[in-house]
Scaffold this active site. Structure first.
Site, mmCIF file in Angstrom:
data_model
loop_
_atom_site.group_PDB
_atom_site.id
_atom_site.type_symbol
_atom_site.label_atom_id
_atom_site.label_comp_id
_atom_site.label_asym_id
_atom_site.label_seq_id
_atom_site.Cartn_x
_atom_site.Cartn_y
_atom_site.Cartn_z
ATOM 1 N N CYS A 268 0.548 5.316 -0.675
ATOM 2 C CA CYS A 268 1.731 4.829 0.037
ATOM 3 C C CYS A 268 2.747 5.947 -0.132
ATOM 4 O O CYS A 268 3.252 6.164 -1.231
ATOM 5 C CB CYS A 268 2.275 3.528 -0.565
ATOM 6 N N SER B 260 5.006 2.171 -3.006
ATOM 7 C CA SER B 260 3.792 1.869 -3.767
ATOM 8 C C SER B 260 3.029 0.697 -3.160
ATOM 9 O O SER B 260 2.429 -0.091 -3.886
ATOM 10 C CB SER B 260 4.155 1.567 -5.216
ATOM 11 N N CYS B 261 3.051 0.545 -1.830
ATOM 12 C CA CYS B 261 2.361 -0.565 -1.173
ATOM 13 C C CYS B 261 0.871 -0.507 -1.520
ATOM 14 O O CYS B 261 0.260 0.570 -1.489
ATOM 15 C CB CYS B 261 2.572 -0.503 0.331
HETATM 16 FE FE FE Z 1 5.019 1.187 -0.434
#
Ligand code: FE
Length: 190
Positions: free
Chosen positions: A98, A102-103
Site C-alpha cells: 500500500c 498500510s491497507c
Molecule cells: Fe493504506
C-alpha cells in the site's frame, strides 16, 4: 502486557477517555483484541490458498471474485469488502504494497507486519521490486515478470502463491500448514 511506546500510551489514554464519556464499552475493546490475536490471522488466508490449490473450481471463483469466494469459508468483513486475489505462475510474480499507508486484507492475513507499513518498503517496492525481493531472499529468474499491486481503502490484494514443489499428494490441511503470510504478500516463494 504493559506497553510503553508513545503509540500504546496514546491509545490507552484515548480508550480511557472514550470509556469515561460512555462512548465505548471496555468489553468491546477486549473482544476486538481477542479477535485479532486469536481468530484473525494468516492461517485464514492459508486455508483459502490450500483450498484453491486442491479445488480448481474454487480457485476459479477465488480469482474471479475474492470477496465472495472467501465468504464460502466464513471469512468476511475486516477490510475485505473488495478483495482481489492475484495468482503467481511460472511467468508472473505478484507483489502487494500500500503505497499510501498500510491497507491490507485483515480477514485473510490478520494485521500487517511492521515492514509493510515502512515508508522504505512502500516506495522502493514500486521502483525496484526485484531488488527488494532479493533482500527478502527471493531471487526470481530474469525473464519472470513482476507485478506490483497497490492496495487501497477500496481494493485490497492477496497473492495466491505457487504451491511448494514437494507438496504433491499432501492433503488440503497439510498444504495449509505450508502457506506463510509473506508468500501471500508476495515476498516469499514456497
Ligand atoms: Fe493504506
Amino acid at each position: 502486557m504493559t506497553e510503553t511506546t508513545p503509540q500504546a500510551l496514546r491509545a490507552e489514554a484515548l480508550e480511557s477517555l472514550l470509556v469515561e464519556k460512555g462512548l465505548l464499552d471496555p468489553a468491546t475493546v477486549d473482544q476486538v483484541i481477542v479477535q485479532y490475536n486469536e481468530r484473525v490471522g494468516p492461517m485464514n488466508g492459508a486455508r483459502v490458498v490450500a483450498k484453491a490449490w486442491t479445488n480448481p473450481e474454487f480457485r476459479k471463483r477465488l480469482l474471479a471474485d475474492g470477496t465472495s469466494a472467501i465468504a464460502e469459508l466464513g471469512l468476511e468483513g475486516a477490510q475485505t469488502d473488495k478483495l482481489v486475489v492475484v495468482e503467481n505462475t511460472s511467468d508472473v510474480h505478484n507483489l502487494v504494497v500500500c503505497t499510501l499507508c498500510s491497507c491490507y486484507p485483515w480477514a485473510v492475513l490478520g494485521l500487517p507486519p511492521k515492514w509493510y507499513k515502512d515508508p522504505a518498503y512502500r516506495s522502493r517496492v514500486v521502483r525496484e521490486p526485484r531488488k527488494v525481493l532479493e533482500e527478502f531472499g527471493v531471487a526470481l529468474a530474469g525473464d519472470k515478470a513482476i507485478r506490483v499491486w497497490d492496495s487501497s481503502a477500496e481494493v485490497r490484494y492477496m497473492v495466491l502463491p505457487e504451491p511448494p514443489a514437494d507438496g504433491r499428494g499432501l492433503s488440503e490441511a497439510a498444504l495449509a500448514e505450508r502457506v506463510t503470510r509473506d508468500s501471500m504478500i508476495g515476498v516469499e516463494i514456497l
